[in-house]
Write a protein that holds these residues in place. Structure first.
Motif, PDB file in Angstrom:
ATOM      1  N   THR A   1      -7.901   8.514  -1.685  1.00 43.23           N
ATOM      2  CA  THR A   1      -6.705   7.661  -1.643  1.00 43.23           C
ATOM      3  C   THR A   1      -6.156   7.583  -0.223  1.00 43.23           C
ATOM      4  O   THR A   1      -5.770   6.496   0.239  1.00 43.23           O
ATOM      5  CB  THR A   1      -5.630   8.218  -2.594  1.00 43.23           C
ATOM      6  OG1 THR A   1      -6.179   8.354  -3.903  1.00 43.23           O
ATOM      7  CG2 THR A   1      -4.429   7.299  -2.642  1.00 43.23           C
ATOM      8  N   ASP A   2      -6.110   8.716   0.464  1.00 48.10           N
ATOM      9  CA  ASP A   2      -5.646   8.718   1.855  1.00 48.10           C
ATOM     10  C   ASP A   2      -6.520   7.816   2.729  1.00 48.10           C
ATOM     11  O   ASP A   2      -6.025   7.121   3.620  1.00 48.10           O
ATOM     12  CB  ASP A   2      -5.659  10.138   2.413  1.00 48.10           C
ATOM     13  CG  ASP A   2      -4.683  11.071   1.698  1.00 48.10           C
ATOM     14  OD1 ASP A   2      -3.761  10.569   1.027  1.00 48.10           O
ATOM     15  OD2 ASP A   2      -4.859  12.295   1.806  1.00 48.10           O
ATOM     16  N   LEU A   3      -7.816   7.836   2.464  1.00 44.92           N
ATOM     17  CA  LEU A   3      -8.751   6.996   3.214  1.00 44.92           C
ATOM     18  C   LEU A   3      -8.452   5.516   2.972  1.00 44.92           C
ATOM     19  O   LEU A   3      -8.441   4.707   3.911  1.00 44.92           O
ATOM     20  CB  LEU A   3     -10.187   7.326   2.791  1.00 44.92           C
ATOM     21  CG  LEU A   3     -11.319   6.632   3.541  1.00 44.92           C
ATOM     22  CD1 LEU A   3     -11.341   7.050   5.004  1.00 44.92           C
ATOM     23  CD2 LEU A   3     -12.658   6.969   2.871  1.00 44.92           C
ATOM     24  N   LEU A   4      -8.184   5.151   1.722  1.00 44.85           N
ATOM     25  CA  LEU A   4      -7.843   3.764   1.391  1.00 44.85           C
ATOM     26  C   LEU A   4      -6.583   3.332   2.132  1.00 44.85           C
ATOM     27  O   LEU A   4      -6.527   2.230   2.703  1.00 44.85           O
ATOM     28  CB  LEU A   4      -7.647   3.630  -0.114  1.00 44.85           C
ATOM     29  CG  LEU A   4      -7.113   2.275  -0.599  1.00 44.85           C
ATOM     30  CD1 LEU A   4      -8.075   1.144  -0.260  1.00 44.85           C
ATOM     31  CD2 LEU A   4      -6.855   2.320  -2.108  1.00 44.85           C
ATOM     32  N   ILE A   5      -5.569   4.180   2.131  1.00 39.02           N
ATOM     33  CA  ILE A   5      -4.326   3.853   2.820  1.00 39.02           C
ATOM     34  C   ILE A   5      -4.592   3.618   4.305  1.00 39.02           C
ATOM     35  O   ILE A   5      -4.067   2.673   4.911  1.00 39.02           O
ATOM     36  CB  ILE A   5      -3.290   4.974   2.598  1.00 39.02           C
ATOM     37  CG1 ILE A   5      -2.869   5.017   1.122  1.00 39.02           C
ATOM     38  CG2 ILE A   5      -2.064   4.768   3.493  1.00 39.02           C
ATOM     39  CD1 ILE A   5      -2.054   6.237   0.736  1.00 39.02           C
ATOM     40  N   ARG A   6      -5.442   4.452   4.901  1.00 44.17           N
ATOM     41  CA  ARG A   6      -5.769   4.287   6.327  1.00 44.17           C
ATOM     42  C   ARG A   6      -6.465   2.952   6.591  1.00 44.17           C
ATOM     43  O   ARG A   6      -6.116   2.243   7.548  1.00 44.17           O
ATOM     44  CB  ARG A   6      -6.635   5.451   6.814  1.00 44.17           C
ATOM     45  CG  ARG A   6      -7.106   5.261   8.261  1.00 44.17           C
ATOM     46  CD  ARG A   6      -7.657   6.532   8.866  1.00 44.17           C
ATOM     47  NE  ARG A   6      -8.897   6.979   8.262  1.00 44.17           N
ATOM     48  CZ  ARG A   6     -10.106   6.508   8.575  1.00 44.17           C
ATOM     49  NH1 ARG A   6     -10.228   5.514   9.445  1.00 44.17           N
ATOM     50  NH2 ARG A   6     -11.186   6.997   8.001  1.00 44.17           N
ATOM     51  N   TYR A   7      -7.430   2.600   5.747  1.00 43.44           N
ATOM     52  CA  TYR A   7      -8.153   1.342   5.946  1.00 43.44           C
ATOM     53  C   TYR A   7      -7.197   0.145   5.856  1.00 43.44           C
ATOM     54  O   TYR A   7      -7.268  -0.787   6.685  1.00 43.44           O
ATOM     55  CB  TYR A   7      -9.260   1.199   4.896  1.00 43.44           C
ATOM     56  CG  TYR A   7     -10.601   1.749   5.318  1.00 43.44           C
ATOM     57  CD1 TYR A   7     -10.739   3.071   5.749  1.00 43.44           C
ATOM     58  CD2 TYR A   7     -11.749   0.964   5.269  1.00 43.44           C
ATOM     59  CE1 TYR A   7     -11.974   3.585   6.122  1.00 43.44           C
ATOM     60  CE2 TYR A   7     -12.988   1.462   5.644  1.00 43.44           C
ATOM     61  CZ  TYR A   7     -13.104   2.776   6.070  1.00 43.44           C
ATOM     62  OH  TYR A   7     -14.323   3.268   6.435  1.00 43.44           O
TER      63      TYR A   7
ATOM     64  N   ILE B   1       0.820  -1.219   0.000  1.00 43.71           N
ATOM     65  CA  ILE B   1       0.000   0.000   0.000  1.00 43.71           C
ATOM     66  C   ILE B   1       0.853   1.267   0.000  1.00 43.71           C
ATOM     67  O   ILE B   1       0.582   2.216  -0.736  1.00 43.71           O
ATOM     68  CB  ILE B   1      -1.003  -0.004   1.184  1.00 43.71           C
ATOM     69  CG1 ILE B   1      -1.992   1.164   1.071  1.00 43.71           C
ATOM     70  CG2 ILE B   1      -0.284   0.000   2.518  1.00 43.71           C
ATOM     71  CD1 ILE B   1      -2.989   1.032  -0.021  1.00 43.71           C
ATOM     72  N   ASP B   2       1.899   1.315   0.818  1.00 45.27           N
ATOM     73  CA  ASP B   2       2.699   2.536   0.895  1.00 45.27           C
ATOM     74  C   ASP B   2       3.576   2.709  -0.346  1.00 45.27           C
ATOM     75  O   ASP B   2       3.732   3.821  -0.847  1.00 45.27           O
ATOM     76  CB  ASP B   2       3.573   2.520   2.154  1.00 45.27           C
ATOM     77  CG  ASP B   2       2.745   2.593   3.424  1.00 45.27           C
ATOM     78  OD1 ASP B   2       1.748   3.337   3.445  1.00 45.27           O
ATOM     79  OD2 ASP B   2       3.079   1.895   4.392  1.00 45.27           O
ATOM     80  N   SER B   3       4.136   1.606  -0.834  1.00 49.92           N
ATOM     81  CA  SER B   3       5.040   1.676  -1.982  1.00 49.92           C
ATOM     82  C   SER B   3       4.297   1.881  -3.292  1.00 49.92           C
ATOM     83  O   SER B   3       4.858   2.458  -4.230  1.00 49.92           O
ATOM     84  CB  SER B   3       5.874   0.398  -2.060  1.00 49.92           C
ATOM     85  OG  SER B   3       6.608   0.203  -0.881  1.00 49.92           O
ATOM     86  N   GLN B   4       3.071   1.386  -3.380  1.00 48.94           N
ATOM     87  CA  GLN B   4       2.285   1.557  -4.608  1.00 48.94           C
ATOM     88  C   GLN B   4       1.347   2.756  -4.504  1.00 48.94           C
ATOM     89  O   GLN B   4       1.551   3.783  -5.145  1.00 48.94           O
ATOM     90  CB  GLN B   4       1.446   0.300  -4.879  1.00 48.94           C
ATOM     91  CG  GLN B   4       2.147  -0.763  -5.674  1.00 48.94           C
ATOM     92  CD  GLN B   4       1.143  -1.798  -6.165  1.00 48.94           C
ATOM     93  OE1 GLN B   4       0.126  -1.474  -6.780  1.00 48.94           O
ATOM     94  NE2 GLN B   4       1.403  -3.049  -5.869  1.00 48.94           N
ATOM     95  N   ILE B   5       0.324   2.614  -3.670  1.00 51.69           N
ATOM     96  CA  ILE B   5      -0.719   3.634  -3.599  1.00 51.69           C
ATOM     97  C   ILE B   5      -0.206   4.890  -2.896  1.00 51.69           C
ATOM     98  O   ILE B   5      -0.643   6.011  -3.195  1.00 51.69           O
ATOM     99  CB  ILE B   5      -1.962   3.066  -2.885  1.00 51.69           C
ATOM    100  CG1 ILE B   5      -2.412   1.755  -3.565  1.00 51.69           C
ATOM    101  CG2 ILE B   5      -3.092   4.081  -2.881  1.00 51.69           C
ATOM    102  CD1 ILE B   5      -2.691   1.890  -5.058  1.00 51.69           C
ATOM    103  N   GLY B   6       0.744   4.719  -1.983  1.00 53.50           N
ATOM    104  CA  GLY B   6       1.310   5.873  -1.299  1.00 53.50           C
ATOM    105  C   GLY B   6       2.022   6.840  -2.227  1.00 53.50           C
ATOM    106  O   GLY B   6       2.219   8.020  -1.879  1.00 53.50           O
ATOM    107  N   GLU B   7       2.428   6.374  -3.402  1.00 53.66           N
ATOM    108  CA  GLU B   7       3.061   7.263  -4.373  1.00 53.66           C
ATOM    109  C   GLU B   7       2.087   8.319  -4.889  1.00 53.66           C
ATOM    110  O   GLU B   7       2.505   9.408  -5.295  1.00 53.66           O
ATOM    111  CB  GLU B   7       3.600   6.457  -5.560  1.00 53.66           C
ATOM    112  CG  GLU B   7       4.926   5.773  -5.309  1.00 53.66           C
ATOM    113  CD  GLU B   7       6.028   6.781  -5.049  1.00 53.66           C
ATOM    114  OE1 GLU B   7       6.325   7.607  -5.936  1.00 53.66           O
ATOM    115  OE2 GLU B   7       6.603   6.753  -3.938  1.00 53.66           O
ATOM    116  N   ILE B   8       0.807   8.017  -4.874  1.00 51.74           N
ATOM    117  CA  ILE B   8      -0.183   8.939  -5.452  1.00 51.74           C
ATOM    118  C   ILE B   8      -0.234  10.246  -4.661  1.00 51.74           C
ATOM    119  O   ILE B   8      -0.069  11.322  -5.254  1.00 51.74           O
ATOM    120  CB  ILE B   8      -1.559   8.247  -5.535  1.00 51.74           C
ATOM    121  CG1 ILE B   8      -1.463   7.030  -6.470  1.00 51.74           C
ATOM    122  CG2 ILE B   8      -2.629   9.223  -6.024  1.00 51.74           C
ATOM    123  CD1 ILE B   8      -2.584   6.040  -6.316  1.00 51.74           C
TER     124      ILE B   8
END
Length: 342
Positions: A310-316, A289-296
């Motif tokens: 996107t921030d919400l997804l990372i939190r979940y 999640i951090d290495s892929q989606i966290g890049e956004i």
């Protein structure tokens, strides 16, 4: 470019294992490198087994751990999890020949970091969308075929890309070297965000994306990623039936039709849940999640953009990783409500 010299596949899990097995079966001198001693031992002893609806065979293959591989190589295909990219590149650097290249066959935008570490001229980009899962040491499930494209960091199809395209077509004849790989990489990142969201539930991908109640969440999430891509100067392209324009149009019916098409695709696939789901529910480990989606959000903020969904997804995902949130269908309902308020 190949000249029958050995090729390293660094990371012989779901993606790398499939590529390694097919290239070796075609007669290329492939060597697998993997951090799992159990996986390496199984491959050395029995070969690597590929099973599933696409194919079923076992291929003999030399295999090593990062601390036992020796020599230098002109081609190293990197297929480790995104969060392990930097460590893997540091390990493989002594084995990369002066004129060698690292071809990333990973999800995410890892090539940006790889280029920093090895030099952009020694880094090539890959886009992978076939479905595969690591089942146990020495065994990979190949769930269904999908797109595989390669490209340079800058636009253009070079002779070295064409040579790699010819090689990889022994894995699948539809492999293509493309002029603008970043358009596909960002398209996959948007699609990947959708798959990450399905992993907060214990249902299948098809059941999650086909539910009308959750469509607003998937639509807002994907649309937000596409907005960041466009602000970064990239016009994402679709693949394997995924159409970014369906989510960028703002038309709910168009987005709903695209989600239904994705659901139909997965109903006919041996892979019913994402690799993210397997990381969380089966392998009990941290996701990408951090290495892929966290890049956004990292790319969005210098551009003056906010990424609340996107921030919400990372939190979940973090909450599930930490054991603070169980994986269940209700998560999608809660996420949808929060996303609509964001």
């Amino acid at each position: 470019m190949t000249d029958n010299k050995p090729i390293l596949i660094w990371g012989a899990g779901a993606i790398g294992g499939v590529i390694a097995a097919y290239l070796a079966r075609a007669g290329f001198p492939v060597i697998a490198v993997d951090a799992s001693e159990a996986h390496v031992d199984a491959i050395r002893r029995d070969g690597i087994r590929i099973s599933g609806p696409v194919d079923d065979f076992t291929q003999a293959l030399p295999a090593f751990t990062p601390d036992t591989i020796t020599g230098q190589y002109d081609i190293i295909m990197l297929s480790v999890k995104a969060q392990h990219t930097e460590t893997a590149v540091q390990q493989l650097l002594p084995h990369l020949s002066p004129e060698g290249v690292v071809l990333s066959l990973q999800n995410g935008l890892n090539e940006l970091r790889i280029a920093d570490l090895v030099g952009k001229h020694r880094s090539l980009c890959g886009f992978v969308n076939f479905a595969a899962d690591y089942i146990e040491p020495g065994h990979i499930l190949y769930g269904n075929a999908g797109a595989l494209m390669i490209g340079e960091h800058d636009k253009g199809v070079t002779p070295r890309l064409q040579a790699l395209e010819s090689m990889l077509q022994h894995y699948h004849p539809d492999v293509r070297a493309v002029d603008d790989i970043w358009a596909y990489k960002w398209g996959k990142l948007a699609y990947g965000s959708l798959l990450f969201l399905t992993a907060v539930s214990d249902e299948t991908i098809a059941d999650s994306v086909s539910c009308p109640d959750f469509a607003p969440a998937f639509t807002r999430l994907v649309g937000e990623v596409l907005s960041v891509a466009r602000a970064a100067g990239v016009a994402p392209l679709g693949f394997d039936g995924f159409d970014p324009e369906a989510f960028a149009s703002g038309d709910a019916d168009t987005a709903r039709a695209s989600l239904d098409a994705i659901a139909d695709h997965y109903r006919h696939s041996a892979k019913q849940r994402s690799g993210v789901y397997r990381d969380l529910a089966v392998r009990k480990r941290k996701t990408e999640i951090d290495s892929q989606i966290g890049e956004i959000p990292r790319i969005a903020r210098p551009l003056g953009l906010q990424t609340p969904v996107t921030d919400l997804l990372i939190r979940y995902i973090h909450e599930i990783e930490d054991g603070a949130r169980p994986m269940r269908r209700e998560n999608l309902a809660e996420f949808t409500a929060e996303a609509q308020r964001a």
